[in-house]
Structures are given as C-alpha cells and as structure tokens.
Motif scaffolding. Sequence first.
Motif, PDB file in Angstrom:
ATOM      1  N   LEU A 135       9.824 -44.419  15.921  1.00  0.00           N
ATOM      2  CA  LEU A 135       9.401 -45.998  15.769  1.00  0.00           C
ATOM      3  C   LEU A 135      10.908 -46.508  15.083  1.00  0.00           C
ATOM      4  O   LEU A 135      10.314 -47.849  15.627  1.00  0.00           O
ATOM      5  N   GLY A 136      10.936 -46.044  14.561  1.00  0.00           N
ATOM      6  CA  GLY A 136      12.163 -46.597  13.134  1.00  0.00           C
ATOM      7  C   GLY A 136      11.603 -46.926  11.925  1.00  0.00           C
ATOM      8  O   GLY A 136      12.528 -48.047  11.912  1.00  0.00           O
ATOM      9  N   ALA A 137      10.227 -47.217  11.449  1.00  0.00           N
ATOM     10  CA  ALA A 137      10.017 -47.031  10.309  1.00  0.00           C
ATOM     11  C   ALA A 137      10.670 -46.035   9.505  1.00  0.00           C
ATOM     12  O   ALA A 137      11.156 -45.769   9.207  1.00  0.00           O
ATOM     13  N   ALA A 138      11.112 -47.093   7.822  1.00  0.00           N
ATOM     14  CA  ALA A 138      11.862 -46.830   7.374  1.00  0.00           C
ATOM     15  C   ALA A 138      10.677 -47.174   6.117  1.00  0.00           C
ATOM     16  O   ALA A 138      10.214 -47.742   5.365  1.00  0.00           O
ATOM     17  N   LEU A 139      10.922 -45.302   5.223  1.00  0.00           N
ATOM     18  CA  LEU A 139      10.509 -45.674   3.946  1.00  0.00           C
ATOM     19  C   LEU A 139      10.580 -45.102   2.782  1.00  0.00           C
ATOM     20  O   LEU A 139      12.046 -44.813   2.669  1.00  0.00           O
ATOM     21  N   SER A 140      10.464 -46.189   1.157  1.00  0.00           N
ATOM     22  CA  SER A 140      10.850 -46.302   0.552  1.00  0.00           C
ATOM     23  C   SER A 140      10.584 -44.401  -0.065  1.00  0.00           C
ATOM     24  O   SER A 140      10.812 -43.033   0.151  1.00  0.00           O
ATOM     25  N   ALA A 141      12.459 -44.615  -1.043  1.00  0.00           N
ATOM     26  CA  ALA A 141      12.748 -43.339  -1.289  1.00  0.00           C
ATOM     27  C   ALA A 141      12.178 -42.504  -2.276  1.00  0.00           C
ATOM     28  O   ALA A 141      11.927 -41.452  -2.629  1.00  0.00           O
ATOM     29  N   ASP A 142      10.959 -43.100  -3.013  1.00  0.00           N
ATOM     30  CA  ASP A 142      10.429 -42.826  -4.231  1.00  0.00           C
ATOM     31  C   ASP A 142       9.333 -42.746  -3.511  1.00  0.00           C
ATOM     32  O   ASP A 142       8.353 -42.940  -2.402  1.00  0.00           O
ATOM     33  N   THR A 143       8.190 -41.942  -4.277  1.00  0.00           N
ATOM     34  CA  THR A 143       6.877 -41.158  -4.020  1.00  0.00           C
ATOM     35  C   THR A 143       6.166 -40.875  -4.956  1.00  0.00           C
ATOM     36  O   THR A 143       7.019 -40.644  -6.157  1.00  0.00           O
ATOM     37  N   VAL A 144       4.941 -42.392  -5.371  1.00  0.00           N
ATOM     38  CA  VAL A 144       4.286 -42.147  -6.564  1.00  0.00           C
ATOM     39  C   VAL A 144       3.206 -40.937  -6.449  1.00  0.00           C
ATOM     40  O   VAL A 144       2.538 -41.384  -5.393  1.00  0.00           O
ATOM     41  N   ASN A 419       9.373 -50.424   4.628  1.00  0.00           N
ATOM     42  CA  ASN A 419       9.709 -50.893   4.249  1.00  0.00           C
ATOM     43  C   ASN A 419      10.263 -52.403   5.412  1.00  0.00           C
ATOM     44  O   ASN A 419      10.336 -51.184   6.427  1.00  0.00           O
ATOM     45  N   GLU A 420       9.901 -53.099   5.207  1.00  0.00           N
ATOM     46  CA  GLU A 420      10.042 -53.816   6.545  1.00  0.00           C
ATOM     47  C   GLU A 420       9.943 -54.082   7.923  1.00  0.00           C
ATOM     48  O   GLU A 420      11.773 -53.389   8.604  1.00  0.00           O
ATOM     49  N   PRO A 421       8.897 -53.339   8.069  1.00  0.00           N
ATOM     50  CA  PRO A 421       8.895 -52.585   9.727  1.00  0.00           C
ATOM     51  C   PRO A 421       9.199 -53.953  10.826  1.00  0.00           C
ATOM     52  O   PRO A 421       9.544 -54.525  10.810  1.00  0.00           O
ATOM     53  N   VAL A 425       6.754 -51.159  15.315  1.00  0.00           N
ATOM     54  CA  VAL A 425       5.569 -50.729  14.298  1.00  0.00           C
ATOM     55  C   VAL A 425       5.209 -51.646  13.367  1.00  0.00           C
ATOM     56  O   VAL A 425       3.947 -50.634  13.134  1.00  0.00           O
ATOM     57  N   ASN A 426       5.504 -52.609  13.627  1.00  0.00           N
ATOM     58  CA  ASN A 426       4.305 -53.185  13.089  1.00  0.00           C
ATOM     59  C   ASN A 426       2.709 -53.541  13.730  1.00  0.00           C
ATOM     60  O   ASN A 426       1.820 -53.598  13.374  1.00  0.00           O
ATOM     61  N   GLU A 427       3.380 -53.167  15.061  1.00  0.00           N
ATOM     62  CA  GLU A 427       2.466 -53.253  15.656  1.00  0.00           C
ATOM     63  C   GLU A 427       0.599 -51.734  15.612  1.00  0.00           C
ATOM     64  O   GLU A 427       0.001 -51.857  15.775  1.00  0.00           O
ATOM     65  N   TYR A 428       1.951 -51.211  15.132  1.00  0.00           N
ATOM     66  CA  TYR A 428       1.409 -49.685  15.550  1.00  0.00           C
ATOM     67  C   TYR A 428       0.461 -49.512  13.783  1.00  0.00           C
ATOM     68  O   TYR A 428      -0.361 -49.181  14.085  1.00  0.00           O
ATOM     69  N   LEU A 429       1.200 -50.537  12.343  1.00  0.00           N
ATOM     70  CA  LEU A 429       0.554 -50.386  11.862  1.00  0.00           C
ATOM     71  C   LEU A 429      -0.736 -51.052  11.494  1.00  0.00           C
ATOM     72  O   LEU A 429      -1.307 -50.842  11.003  1.00  0.00           O
ATOM     73  N   LYS A 430      -0.903 -52.286  12.612  1.00  0.00           N
ATOM     74  CA  LYS A 430      -2.167 -53.108  12.451  1.00  0.00           C
ATOM     75  C   LYS A 430      -3.612 -51.870  13.433  1.00  0.00           C
ATOM     76  O   LYS A 430      -4.478 -52.187  13.126  1.00  0.00           O
ATOM     77  N   LYS A 431      -2.820 -51.278  14.365  1.00  0.00           N
ATOM     78  CA  LYS A 431      -4.012 -50.667  14.831  1.00  0.00           C
ATOM     79  C   LYS A 431      -4.047 -49.845  13.530  1.00  0.00           C
ATOM     80  O   LYS A 431      -5.484 -49.393  13.756  1.00  0.00           O
ATOM     81  N   ARG A 432      -3.166 -48.433  12.618  1.00  0.00           N
ATOM     82  CA  ARG A 432      -3.898 -48.035  12.186  1.00  0.00           C
ATOM     83  C   ARG A 432      -4.407 -48.651  11.318  1.00  0.00           C
ATOM     84  O   ARG A 432      -5.491 -48.010  10.416  1.00  0.00           O
ATOM     85  N   THR A 433      -4.382 -50.051  10.712  1.00  0.00           N
ATOM     86  CA  THR A 433      -5.299 -50.362   9.242  1.00  0.00           C
ATOM     87  C   THR A 433      -6.699 -50.887   9.968  1.00  0.00           C
ATOM     88  O   THR A 433      -7.502 -51.004   9.306  1.00  0.00           O
TER      89      THR A 433
END
Length: 493
Positions: A135-144, A419-421, A425-433
């Motif tokens: 869906l084109g989501a960007a993830l942070s380069a780092d992982t905690v 990052n900045e969905p 992506v926002n719709e997908y994130l809301k469904k997952r949460t």
Amino acid sequence: MAEGNVLYEANEWNYKAEGNYHVVVANPSGKVLRLRKLTPNPSKNVPESSENEIKQGLAFIEFVVQPLLRDSGLCSLPLLVKLSEKFITNVMKKIEKFRPEHRRSRGLDTKKSGVLMQDYCFLTRNKIWNDLKWLGAALSADTVAVEIKLKKGFRPMQNSHIKASNPCENICHFCRTQLYRVAVEKRFKACSLYCPLDLFSGNIDRMTFALRCLAQNPQNNFRVFLNGELKFSQQYLDDFMQEATTDAKLESLHEVISSVFVGSNPVNSLHHLICSMLLCHVCPKGVPDAPSRAAQFCEGLKHKQALQHQDIGTYPDTQISSCPPPSSVLGLILAAQRLNLYTIEQINSFNEVLKSKLSLPTGNELRSGQTGSGNVSIKNGQCVNKTESIETVASYVKNFLISKCFCDCSLIFAIKRINEPNTQVNEYLKKRTENSQKFASCDVIADNNGNYYLVSVAVVDTDPKPATRIPMYLDQHRTFVEWWDTLCEKEKD
C-alpha cells in the motif's frame, strides 16, 4: 541438522548476550546462535550439555511450551546445528573482548552443538508487513527492541511457609529475593523496585509503574536494543550513570529510542505500546475462561524503600485491577505459571518419592513423561502410600518444572514506526487497530498519541528445568525464608 559451514564465517558473528550456561551471538542475516559455556564444576546440578540435551529442549518447546501458548506464534521452534571445534574457537576469540569481565572466566565448550534461531530484535515480514509495503507505507529505518524478564506474576494466597500473622506474608517471591540479594549477598547495589505483580495486574497505571522501575534499575530483567545492538542495560548504567537520578536514566532511554518514537515523551509511548501488546489477544482460537481472580498486590515496595530509598515516584493510587485476558500474552504466561500451586517443600517430597520408586536421578523421565507404576498419596506435603498414583505425583513435579520455566522466561518486543501514512494505509491501519486479534509475529499498534507502529512479541528462554535442581530450589527457599522471618521480627520490634 545444519552443518557448521551453513552458518557463514565465524567472523560474521557478534556478541549479543550471555547467562550462566550460554553465550548468544548474532549475525547480519537476522539469526542468533546460542552456544554452551564450559561447566565450572561438573559435580554441581548443571544439566549435561549434549546433542541429546538440546533435542530434549527443542521437544519441550514443541510439545509443552507451544501448546500452552495456544499456538499463538509467541514461541518459534529453534534449529539444532552441528558446529565444528574450529568455528566455536574462532567465534570465542572474536567475542571475548566484548563479554562482561565477570563472565570471562568461563569460555565456550568447543565440542558441543548449538541452537540457531531468529533474532527477535528485528520484525518478521509477515502478511501485515507485506500488506503495508504494497500500500506504500514507509517504515522507520531503525528498529527498537525491548527484552523483559517477567518473573513470577502471582503470589500464593496462603504462604504456609511464613509464620502466622507475619506482616511480610503479602510480599511476592521476587521482592523477597531482591531484598536478600542486596542486603545479604550484596549481589546488586540497590533493590529493583520492579514487582511482577504490577506488570501482571492488567492495570495500565501499575503496569507503567513496573516498566518505569525496570528502566530505573534494570539488573538482568530489562534491556533495550537499537538495530540489534544493546544500548540500554544495567551494565550501561553502571559504566556511565552510577549516580544518576531516575529522570536522568529515563532521559538516556529517551535518546536511545527517539529515532523510532515521535512526540514529546517517547518513553511514555514505549510503555503504552508494551502494555497494549501484553494485553491484546494473540490466540487464533478461543481460550477457556480462567477462574475469575482479582489482581494481587505486593507490599515489597515499602520494604525496599526502607532499605534504600530511591526516587521512583508515587505508586499508583488504585485498587481497580483485574487479571489480564486469558488469551493475551500475559494471560497465557500467567496460566502456565499457575500450573503449580504447591510449595517447594511439597514438591521436594513428591520428587523424593519418584526417585525412590522410579530411580530418576536425572529427571529426564519426568520431562519426557515416562513414569512407572505404584501408588502414593499426599497429605500436608507428605507422601503416603495407597491413594494417588505415581503418575499423578509425577504430574505434580512436571507441572512445577513447567511453571518454573515460565517464571524464568523473557519477552522480546521489536518495534518500527509507520511514517506519515497515505489514505489507503490509514484505512488499513484503522482496521488493524480495531481488530482485537493480533499477530504476535508482527501487527499494528497505536500509541497514546495516535501514532502507528509495527510491533512483534516473542517468548524466549524457555529451557526445561531438570528435576535435579529441586533440592537446590528448596535450599534457596529455606535460606530466604529464615532470613525473611528474622527481618520481619526485627521490624515488629
């Protein structure tokens, strides 16, 4: 079984961690390898290191741990790997300078196999990950990544081993042990104010307080990694922040995680995500409802503060707590811990009967379920012939050993920010949460500021406990109780 040459070159493996019996190294491909340390004194109750022992451990994960976790994906099955003596020797040479100085007296056993597993400091690319990338989501380069040793999350309702009307009977095992480790053994400079009963309470305020206490005094119960490298631990605080306040330590943690967490208080966001993941449903199938129980409280904090005051803040003023959902991470682990409700004195009596009836000097038969015939019964912790079968008594001991395993296990959380969905992506994130069912391997969690993260959680360090340790557990328990009763008598005066 994988051969040593499948594991790349020895120089690609880097030091990650170690405990009493193993050293853990990691490579750039997202794998970790657990190697056995040399046994300092073979006469002590240390399990024999062998290919067969590793196979028993893997069978324990497959047939005991995973079913108890309801096939939630919280625990994956590692791989037994055959290693050459040259490979282990070269790995040992490379990592030696990175090991804590007090650990260097014991090297690696070069004649043993190893255990290969995923590095849980990184996320697994599952369906959720692939959907977001598509869906084109960007993830942070780092992982905690955060590792937490939970410890025993409940206190027996009746502590029969403590004298009647003793004011210390409402203190959990971990908090009593902490006081002994600091006051008598001098193992730690200060008590950890962490109490596992707070983390297992299901109350967000108490859980957050517990996480704050872990960061204030991590000991070996709390560690934070950035891109697989250890960045925040007790060793770090001892080396660089010995006299620092709790706020200064939390600010240091803030700096470690700030590349992944946004907002004015990244530590609060981290705490919120961990609490959310601990309480969300991770089982693909329904879990039978556990008996209704109110979350327990522990009075250990006031004794720890009396011994050595620490600036941790005010304990949450709440009596509203309930046990975590049965299908949650905490609920599953708590249910496994509660498999045993007998005292160690009773368990030792059961084990003595098994040894006399079945001749089980190593306890391997107990772990594999091999039992003989015969009849015994239990009354007031004593074993008497005639009523209960030897299989029933064996089940008591086996459940104790399984419970101990889950009291000593750890959780590792890996986290990336989304990052900045965009709109999709926002719709997908809301469904997952909105979905109460989460994938332990990787799923979407929102923090308290509405920011979205990919989070995974894994249960690790689930080694089976040998029955040969039961007398040692009993000796430790008696030592703690004797000292604790003496301390409480002094406090009365």
